[in-house]
Design a protein around this motif. Structure first.
Motif, mmCIF file in Angstrom:
data_model
loop_
_atom_site.group_PDB
_atom_site.id
_atom_site.type_symbol
_atom_site.label_atom_id
_atom_site.label_comp_id
_atom_site.label_asym_id
_atom_site.label_seq_id
_atom_site.Cartn_x
_atom_site.Cartn_y
_atom_site.Cartn_z
ATOM 1 N N UNK A 340 0.832 -1.197 0.000
ATOM 2 C CA UNK A 340 0.000 0.000 0.000
ATOM 3 C C UNK A 340 0.871 1.253 0.000
ATOM 4 N N UNK A 341 0.447 2.233 -0.750
ATOM 5 C CA UNK A 341 1.187 3.493 -0.816
ATOM 6 C C UNK A 341 0.884 4.333 0.420
ATOM 7 N N UNK A 342 1.930 4.668 1.159
ATOM 8 C CA UNK A 342 1.800 5.522 2.335
ATOM 9 C C UNK A 342 2.868 6.600 2.249
ATOM 10 N N UNK A 343 2.819 7.524 3.166
ATOM 11 C CA UNK A 343 3.787 8.611 3.197
ATOM 12 C C UNK A 343 4.927 8.257 4.143
ATOM 13 N N UNK A 362 2.573 2.436 11.471
ATOM 14 C CA UNK A 362 1.757 3.440 10.790
ATOM 15 C C UNK A 362 1.115 4.381 11.796
ATOM 16 N N UNK A 363 1.073 5.648 11.430
ATOM 17 C CA UNK A 363 0.386 6.659 12.229
ATOM 18 C C UNK A 363 -0.374 7.567 11.275
ATOM 19 N N UNK A 364 -1.418 8.220 11.778
ATOM 20 C CA UNK A 364 -2.193 9.156 10.968
ATOM 21 C C UNK A 364 -1.558 10.540 11.024
ATOM 22 N N UNK A 365 -1.319 11.125 9.852
ATOM 23 C CA UNK A 365 -0.824 12.485 9.795
ATOM 24 C C UNK A 365 -1.930 13.476 10.117
ATOM 25 N N UNK A 366 -1.578 14.735 10.173
ATOM 26 C CA UNK A 366 -2.574 15.776 10.469
ATOM 27 C C UNK A 366 -3.686 15.805 9.427
ATOM 28 N N UNK A 367 -3.366 15.394 8.200
ATOM 29 C CA UNK A 367 -4.374 15.378 7.140
ATOM 30 C C UNK A 367 -5.107 14.037 7.051
ATOM 31 N N UNK A 368 -4.831 13.142 7.986
ATOM 32 C CA UNK A 368 -5.512 11.850 8.005
ATOM 33 C C UNK A 368 -4.853 10.769 7.187
ATOM 34 N N UNK A 369 -3.831 11.119 6.414
ATOM 35 C CA UNK A 369 -3.160 10.115 5.583
ATOM 36 C C UNK A 369 -2.230 9.253 6.433
ATOM 37 N N UNK A 370 -2.118 7.947 6.119
ATOM 38 C CA UNK A 370 -1.211 7.087 6.878
ATOM 39 C C UNK A 370 0.244 7.437 6.594
ATOM 40 N N UNK A 406 7.772 11.567 0.996
ATOM 41 C CA UNK A 406 7.697 10.826 -0.263
ATOM 42 C C UNK A 406 6.777 9.614 -0.114
ATOM 43 N N UNK A 407 6.176 9.220 -1.225
ATOM 44 C CA UNK A 407 5.327 8.031 -1.222
ATOM 45 C C UNK A 407 6.205 6.782 -1.224
ATOM 46 N N UNK A 408 5.873 5.811 -0.365
ATOM 47 C CA UNK A 408 6.608 4.549 -0.293
ATOM 48 C C UNK A 408 5.623 3.390 -0.272
#
Length: 417
Positions: A340-343, A362-370, A406-408
């Motif tokens: 899965x693509x995450x930041x 994994x953690x949720x960023x301020x914008x909700x993205x993993x 970056x996306x990983x």
């Protein structure tokens, strides 16, 4: 015995990319033979040996999706309430026993078979009773709340294909088709062992310079989770005759032999010599971190897999290298785990030409993205880092520098368990 083509593990030369190694293995490793019929209660995790075809529609009849009233849509007024007499009652398992008639409604409940002719169901909450009649408001669509026969599965369709590793939903689907047993591949028989004078069984006294055998238990747990029938050969003494004898006996009754560490060419490393005396052994140098040295070969007609000695390297190479081999031997269809693509929440430098796996949670960023957060300790011997991570960030061969944001690609452990 495991069916392996000649020289199926003969890889040498420069470091081999992971994808090239796996592609070669898929074409060279042949599944073991043997099937058995098991009851549905015992089918979870097994490999289906034959296609499962639906003998009839599921559901076998049209039925109601709600509690309410079944009607003919053409009996309903388009712009005013409709009053219809309620002339029958249909519950699940209790058909009306006749076809519907124009100008009537019948009380119906969720899952109950729709009488022939009725094409629409009104939810009871939307209707009002008036003595022996029901008042139906306008606005319902034709066919509302009516489930069609075969809506789930059509008769004659292949619903589960051979090679599928059965999940709870697969077992439930087989039950919905009336199956009590399924034909599956027999379990892959795997013998696991350790060597080393410094290795001790958990719970035994731990003398200076010794360690408890974590790798063997992690491997056995991983194999059982995969559905293998595991034999624990324990810790073999550091003597060539003892190692060779144990492997020869195990090879006669197993499909795969697997160990970790002890595969160097030193005079105290007897596994290499023992396997070679029984068959053949090749060192497979993978362009992977953690990991790299993976020994693959054959002891007689039995496959041998030798994984690295460091605990994290053992786990990573098992998940990304040994697991695909074992699944292929088990007769499973090729299944690539989902990444899965995450930041990235960290910076990282690496060598070109090598695939690296970074432990992360994994953690949720301020914008909700993993966001993947790298474990602070990344040594190959730190097994607790696997416990405290959610999965692995996969960094491709051509990447040399990773910047935060970056996306990983992220491989959750749940995808390979």
């Amino acid at each position: 015995m495991a069916q392996l083509s000649d020289d199926c593990f003969a890889f040498g030369g420069d470091l081999m990319p992971v994808d090239a190694a796996l592609d070669s293995l898929r074409t060279r490793v042949v599944p073991v033979t043997g099937t058995e019929a098991v009851g549905l209660a015992d089918a979870l995790g097994r490999i289906l040996a034959e296609d499962l075809t639906a003998p009839f529609d599921v559901p076998p009849h049209a039925n109601s999706a709600v509690d309410g009233y079944a009607v003919f849509f053409d009996d309903l007024a388009a712009d005013a309430p409709t009053r219809l007499p309620v002339t029958g009652r249909v519950a699940a398992g209790h058909p009306l026993g006749r076809a519907g008639r124009r100008g009537e409604a019948v009380r119906i409940f969720t899952g109950a078979p729709m009488p022939d002719g009725f094409d629409t169901v009104l939810m009871q909450e939307d209707c009002r009773t008036d003595g022996d009649a029901v008042l139906i408001p306008p606005g319902i669509k034709r066919g509302a709340n009516r489930r069609a026969a075969g809506e789930d599965v059509r008769a004659g369709s292949v619903v589960l294909t051979a090679g599928r590793r059965l999940r709870p939903e697969d077992v439930g689907l087989a039950a919905s088709l009336g199956r009590r047993t399924l034909t599956v591949r027999r379990p892959l028989r795997v013998a696991v062992f350790s060597t080393g004078d410094e290795v001790r069984e958990p719970g035994a006294p731990l003398e200076p310079g010794c360690i408890y055998d974590a790798n063997r238990f992690a491997l056995m747990a991983s194999l059982r989770q995969l559905g293998c029938a595991v034999t624990d050969l324990g810790i073999l003494p550091d003597r060539l005759d003892a190692v060779r004898g144990a492997l020869e006996r195990a090879a006669a009754a197993h499909d795969v032999l697997i160990t970790s560490g002890g595969m160097s060419t030193g005079e105290e490393d007897h596994v290499k010599a023992a396997v070679e005396s029984l068959g053949s052994l090749h060192f497979w140098r993978l362009a992977i971190k953690p990991g790299r040295p993976v020994a693959l070969g054959q002891a007689g007609g039995t496959a041998f897999v030798g994984l690295p000695g460091n605990p994290v390297a053992v786990m990573v190479t098992f998940l990304r290298v040994a697991r695909p081999i074992l699944l292929r031997l088990m007769g499973a269809a090729a299944e690539e785990p989902n990444l899965f693509s995450v930041r990235a929440g960290f910076a990282y430098k690496k060598k070109a030409g090598r695939r690296e796996y970074v432990r992360a949670r994994l953690a949720r960023g301020d914008d909700g993205r993993p966001t993947a957060l790298k474990h602070p300790r990344d040594g190959a011997g730190i097994l607790s880092s696997m416990v405290e991570s959610d999965g692995l960030v996969e960094l491709p061969e051509d990447l040399t520098r990773l910047e935060p944001g970056a996306a990983v690609a992220f491989l959750p452990f749940s995808e390979v368990r």
